[in-house]
Design an enzyme around this catalytic site. Sequence first.
Site, PDB file in Angstrom:
ATOM      1  N   LYS A   1       0.936  -1.045   0.114  1.00 14.81           N
ATOM      2  CA  LYS A   1       0.086   0.017  -0.035  1.00 14.81           C
ATOM      3  C   LYS A   1       0.914   1.124  -0.022  1.00 14.81           C
ATOM      4  CE  LYS A   1      -3.874  -2.418   0.577  1.00 14.81           C
ATOM      5  NZ  LYS A   1      -3.579  -3.786   0.921  1.00 14.81           N
TER       6      LYS A   1
HETATM    7  C1  LIG Z   1      -4.510  -5.002   0.499  1.00 18.74           C
HETATM    8  C2  LIG Z   1      -3.466  -6.208   0.431  1.00 18.74           C
HETATM    9  C3  LIG Z   1      -3.799  -7.252  -0.529  1.00 18.74           C
HETATM   10  C4  LIG Z   1      -4.960  -6.881  -1.634  1.00 18.74           C
HETATM   11  O1  LIG Z   1      -4.656  -6.106  -2.462  1.00 18.74           O
HETATM   12  P1  LIG Z   1      -5.843  -5.455  -3.269  1.00 18.74           P
HETATM   13  O2  LIG Z   1      -5.679  -4.429  -3.980  1.00 18.74           O
HETATM   14  O3  LIG Z   1      -7.336  -5.138  -2.368  1.00 18.74           O
HETATM   15  O4  LIG Z   1      -6.491  -6.726  -4.112  1.00 18.74           O
HETATM   16  C5  LIG Z   1      -2.754  -8.419  -0.767  1.00 18.74           C
HETATM   17  N1  LIG Z   1      -1.818  -8.262   0.287  1.00 18.74           N
HETATM   18  C6  LIG Z   1      -1.561  -7.457   0.980  1.00 18.74           C
HETATM   19  C7  LIG Z   1      -0.463  -7.488   1.837  1.00 18.74           C
HETATM   20  C8  LIG Z   1      -2.287  -6.433   1.404  1.00 18.74           C
HETATM   21  O5  LIG Z   1      -2.087  -5.303   1.919  1.00 18.74           O
END
Ligand SMILES: *Cc1c(COP(=O)(O)O)cnc(C)c1O
Length: 495
Positions: free
Chosen positions: A112
């Site tokens: 993120k």
């Molecule tokens: C948010 C997240 C995901 C999922 O990503 P999306 O964009 O919601 O599909 C997968 N792995 C981790 C570690 C995340 O923080």
Amino acid sequence: MQYISSRGQCAPVTAAEAICLGLAPDGGLFIPEIIPTWPYSWAELAAMDYPQTAAKVMKLFLDDYSEEELNQMTRAAYNTHNFSSKEIAPTVKLTDHCYLLELFHGPTAAFKDMALQIMPYLLVKAVEKRGQKQEVVILTATSGDTGKAALEGFKDVPGVKIIVFYPHGGVSPMQERQMNTTTGENTFVVSVKGNFDHCQTAVKNIFGDPQMNVWLAERGKQFSSANSINWGRLMPQIAYYFWTYASLMRQGQIKAGDKINIVVPTGNFGNILAAWYAGQMGLPVRKFICASNQNKVLTDVIQTGVYDRRREFYQTSSPSMDILVSSNFERFLFAVSGYDSAKIASWFAALKQNGVFTIDEALQKKFQNWLEAGFADEAKTAATIQRHYAQNGYVLDPHTAVGVAVYEEYQKTSGDSTPTIIASTASPFKFSHSVLQALGKEVPQGEEAQLEALAQAAHKPVPDSLAQAQHMPILHNTVVEVEGMAQIVKDILSR
Ligand SMILES: *Cc1c(COP(=O)(O)O)cnc(C)c1O
């Protein structure tokens, strides 16, 4: 370039407006009216560094931002002060034909950060461009990782307040500690007695509540979102798929123009949608592979065409993927259907009311050739972590392990030996308890001891930010019921 809503009930807006608003006023999601084509050669791409790549990609979507502005922003966001790798997001070999795109070297140790380090710059600039005087209130629902990444990105940014909602008991202890130790005058963290879907739905309802919006406007404020429902959060993620392609070229693993596969462990369908946009822009991709954990609503809809959220919700070792209402799937269907907003609006109304809708066959045919899906249950995820550790000493986090397990299954049944990138979405240290368990190691009492034990097993240091969080005071401890979320927003904003 104009941005249009997937529900078709509001006028097109500029990129800056789409970023300020987050969610479209009709409850839909904004997407660009046309998908730009990548105009540079692969040789030119291979010569760019990460900030350049990101600025070039974003410029194609943000024609109301200048190239100079974008270059400044990407240099301020993607550097070795914020990221622990010079490459920002390195591509490393896991096994033959299979590479991990490590997206977890940012300040909160999950992918993120790749978007949330740049997004505050995009938003502040958007507010400036619109000549807007209101304070921006970022409302964010998190399944664990977005929350801390958004708090870090927006902490102490003037003209912005940020409120994060996370499911009580539904995130890892480390994720909770990271959020609740956040400093900054403008940060607020609330634990909600419900799961992520409850949090996300309630946040969307607060966004769409006319009375709430009047209340806000009277106080000179306006909502926005740091979730991937905001185009300004999703779009920066497109860049790293171009970047990993360039990395493979530089490493001599592929030649310019060769096709690759991309595997993404998926929750809200944001990260994989960013990969799909990269493909639509011209990145040579053969298959996109959507990997789910036991909450496999996406596997089912991609394989059968039926989206059915009426099912048991599992808390897994990959909590950031414990999601049954996957917001960005709406964007995907809207784009693939050729912007059929009437169809999309009726399907998502049905999903909200009845919990189910069926994609028509014509549309299913449009994605079944190049979109694959699979899932890994808890046992398989743990076995995958253990096997890769035993074979090559690499420690996968549980989310990435879901992606690896689904890829291996696909590879076995298809025999496809196309070079494949798997998005590695988090550092294993964020989930040290589950990872130690999967490795068959003794799990010591206490988080700090667990971090230490994992550091020894992995022969890698604990990421600085995670080590530091152990010694910071807890500053946030509000807990509310789902029904109390709107009121707590008012309370916080009245302080
Ligand atoms: C948010 C997240 C995901 C999922 O990503 P999306 O964009 O919601 O599909 C997968 N792995 C981790 C570690 C995340 O923080």
